[in-house]
Design a protein around this motif. Structure first.
Motif: not given
Length: 232
Positions: A52-62
């Motif tokens: 089971d997968y869950r995307i816990s966070s999405v952010s910008q790095d540059g």
């Protein structure tokens, strides 16, 4: 060590194309809260566990978009074997997986407690946002050097001959999807033993991996993985 190698090869296949979709990637989902479940089957078609997968966070790095995937691996009896996470990034139309982050934290902790020194290096898996039939994809590799009590063990895993074979419709428990069939060969070498696995992977836009079949060098089926749940 051989079990570690087999596990890593399996994990690489399991996560190889489990991505999401945002402005950076039209092909793979990259939305916080999206979840996926894959069921693994043995060569006889019997269930052999789930991931089971869950995307816990999405952010910008540059200019890059970075997503963290939490995963839970459960065996066929429903027992939780481990929890872990890994990161992927998307920049300039290409998705990349951080090889080192694919090792479960629990496994790394166990090795640390056993006074095992480990060095991991390699080339990230690269996946373009758009696929076309006949397209060749970049090779990837990872090297693992382990040392314990003066004993050294080295493992290499090479993913090669990656290409887009065709487009076709595929039906699994999660639904019916229009997919690209991607084929590749993975060769792992450790302690004098070589394991070669040929894989067929069916990918759908906006979903990622839908189905995967892994074969021995002689063509015999080893295992199958299918998407059984998907939400975003």
């Amino acid at each position: 060590m051989k079990k570690t190698t087999v596990f890593l090869v399996s994990l690489l296949f399991a996560v190889n194309y489990s991505f999401a979709q945002n402005n950076c990637s039209k092909f793979y989902p990259m939305e916080e809260g999206s979840s996926f479940q894959y069921t693994n089957y043995d060569k006889k078609g019997k269930p052999d566990g789930t991931v089971d997968y869950r995307i816990s966070s999405v952010s910008q790095d540059g200019s890059a978009t970075v997503a963290t995937f939490d995963l839970r691996y459960t065996d066929k009896k429903g027992k939780n074997l481990f929890d872990s996470n890994y990161t992927i990034s998307c920049e300039d139309g290409t998705v990349r997986i951080d090889y080192e982050s694919l090792f479960p934290a629990q496994m790394m902790q166990q090795y640390s407690e056993m006074d095992v020194e480990m060095d991991i290096s390699g080339t990230d898996i690269e996946l373009p946002n758009a696929l076309d039939v006949g397209q060749e994809l970049p090779d990837a590799n990872v090297s693992i050097a382990m040392s314990m009590g003066g004993i050294k063990m080295n493992t290499t895993i090479d993913q090669m001959n990656r290409k887009v074979a065709k487009k076709e419709s595929v039906t699994v428990a999660a639904g019916t999807f229009d997919c690209y069939l991607v084929q590749e060969t993975s060769v792992s070498k450790t302690m004098g033993a070589t394991i070669e696995v040929n894989s067929n992977m069916w990918l759908a836009e906006g979903v990622g991996l839908v189905k995967q079949e892994s074969y021995k060098k002689n063509g015999n089926l080893m295992s199958r993985t299918e998407l059984t749940k998907f939400s975003k």
